[in-house]
Scaffold this active site. Sequence first.
Site, PDB file in Angstrom:
ATOM      1  NE  ARG A  81      -2.564   0.860   3.536  1.00 31.82           N
ATOM      2  CZ  ARG A  81      -3.232   0.550   4.656  1.00 31.82           C
ATOM      3  NH1 ARG A  81      -4.480   0.102   4.582  1.00 31.82           N
ATOM      4  NH2 ARG A  81      -2.669   0.689   5.836  1.00 31.82           N
ATOM      5  CE  LYS A 136      -2.865   4.574   7.090  1.00 38.19           C
ATOM      6  NZ  LYS A 136      -4.312   4.469   7.308  1.00 38.19           N
ATOM      7  CD  GLU A 195     -12.108   5.347   4.139  1.00 42.75           C
ATOM      8  OE1 GLU A 195     -11.649   4.656   5.064  1.00 42.75           O
ATOM      9  OE2 GLU A 195     -11.430   5.703   3.170  1.00 42.75           O
TER      10      GLU A 195
HETATM   11  C1  PLP Z   1      -5.411   3.686   7.753  1.00 46.13           C
HETATM   12  C2  PLP Z   1      -6.828   3.885   7.355  1.00 46.13           C
HETATM   13  C3  PLP Z   1      -7.791   2.873   7.447  1.00 46.13           C
HETATM   14  C4  PLP Z   1      -7.510   1.563   8.121  1.00 46.13           C
HETATM   15  O1  PLP Z   1      -6.593   0.767   7.431  1.00 46.13           O
HETATM   16  P1  PLP Z   1      -5.919  -0.466   8.181  1.00 46.13           P
HETATM   17  O2  PLP Z   1      -4.951  -0.984   7.172  1.00 46.13           O
HETATM   18  O3  PLP Z   1      -6.981  -1.446   8.490  1.00 46.13           O
HETATM   19  O4  PLP Z   1      -5.270   0.059   9.411  1.00 46.13           O
HETATM   20  C5  PLP Z   1      -9.064   3.129   6.960  1.00 46.13           C
HETATM   21  N1  PLP Z   1      -9.399   4.323   6.429  1.00 46.13           N
HETATM   22  C6  PLP Z   1      -8.512   5.331   6.343  1.00 46.13           C
HETATM   23  C7  PLP Z   1      -8.950   6.617   5.756  1.00 46.13           C
HETATM   24  C8  PLP Z   1      -7.202   5.142   6.808  1.00 46.13           C
HETATM   25  O5  PLP Z   1      -6.340   6.140   6.763  1.00 46.13           O
END
Ligand code: PLP
Length: 339
Positions: free
Chosen positions: A82, A184, A220
Amino acid sequence: MNKKNLDWSNLSFGYTKTDKRFVANFKDGKWDDGVLTEDDKVVISECAGVLQYAQTCFEGLKAYTTQDGRIVTFRPDLNAKRMADSCRRLVMPVYDEKKFVEACLATVKANIDYVPPYGTGAALYIRPYMFGSDPVIGVKPANEYQFRILVTPVGPYFKGGVKPISVRISDKDRAAPNGTGDIKAGLNYAMSLYNIVDAHNCGFAENIYLDPKTHQYIEETGGANIIFVTKEGKLVTPKSNSILPSITRRSLVEVARDYLNIEVEERQIHKDELKDFVECGLCGTAAVISPVGKITDHDKEYVFSNGDKMGPVLTKLYDTLTGMQMGRIEAPKGWIVEI
Ligand SMILES: *Cc1c(COP(=O)(O)O)cnc(C)c1O
């Protein structure tokens, strides 16, 4: 080992400086070998790409102590991949995925005394991140980058037991329809800060974002994916290219399908469907699953009534996944990486 004398069960989800961090530098088109250092300060140009144009991305994962005393991480290869995707989208140099995992493990090893003991609910949070470090003034990618990994012990997400939270449907967007919602990138979080502070001021724990194009479908929250359970016991989770692909959510989907025989649907979820669900949870590395007790959409309220606790289906999912992370339940091959 000589464990630090910390009050593990009462740690917050905050930063505690540890002994060592990993630093690698990208210069003249290549990464150096990287080192573990005691120096927790970053020294960069006042005109660094990250400071002027927010050229930065990050990852988050945890190291745990298992029931039988091993120290493990959960699917770090997916964080490596990722992060590589985030880097490509931000025109940053990818840090080799295999080396990413090795560097995470080495950083945990160098701070092994900060890994909380089994049974405390605490974990060592691992934060890999990268930023443009040399001067840019015209809008363009930097030429030099730094990749760092810091670790910090964090406490149990829910102190004194899991409590369902109250969240609202947001009027603001966290991502653009063809933007950067699926990576991210630091910029996604900077622009969410105003809205999360406002949500807290209005008595909500989080914002649920709708799809940024039509504002009809559930996406989300600012930092976690969403899962729902139908009356029939099906697991339903939104599908969209502006959602961050949560490793926790992807793992829960696999656990549901392959271990618990729960039917799973990954699809668009219209906001009017909220009334049809009996359980709702937010999922991410920090809490694994946080149960949602109520969603407020302006004048409408959707209550997921499981009293003061997590509903039965989400509890089963939570217990199975955390059981794997803590070494109580055998996980699929490759999920648990021992340090
Ligand atoms: C980091 C994050 C998540 C969760 O991802 P994980 O890999 O399960 O920790 C979900 N949504 C957003 C916007 C994030 O930044």
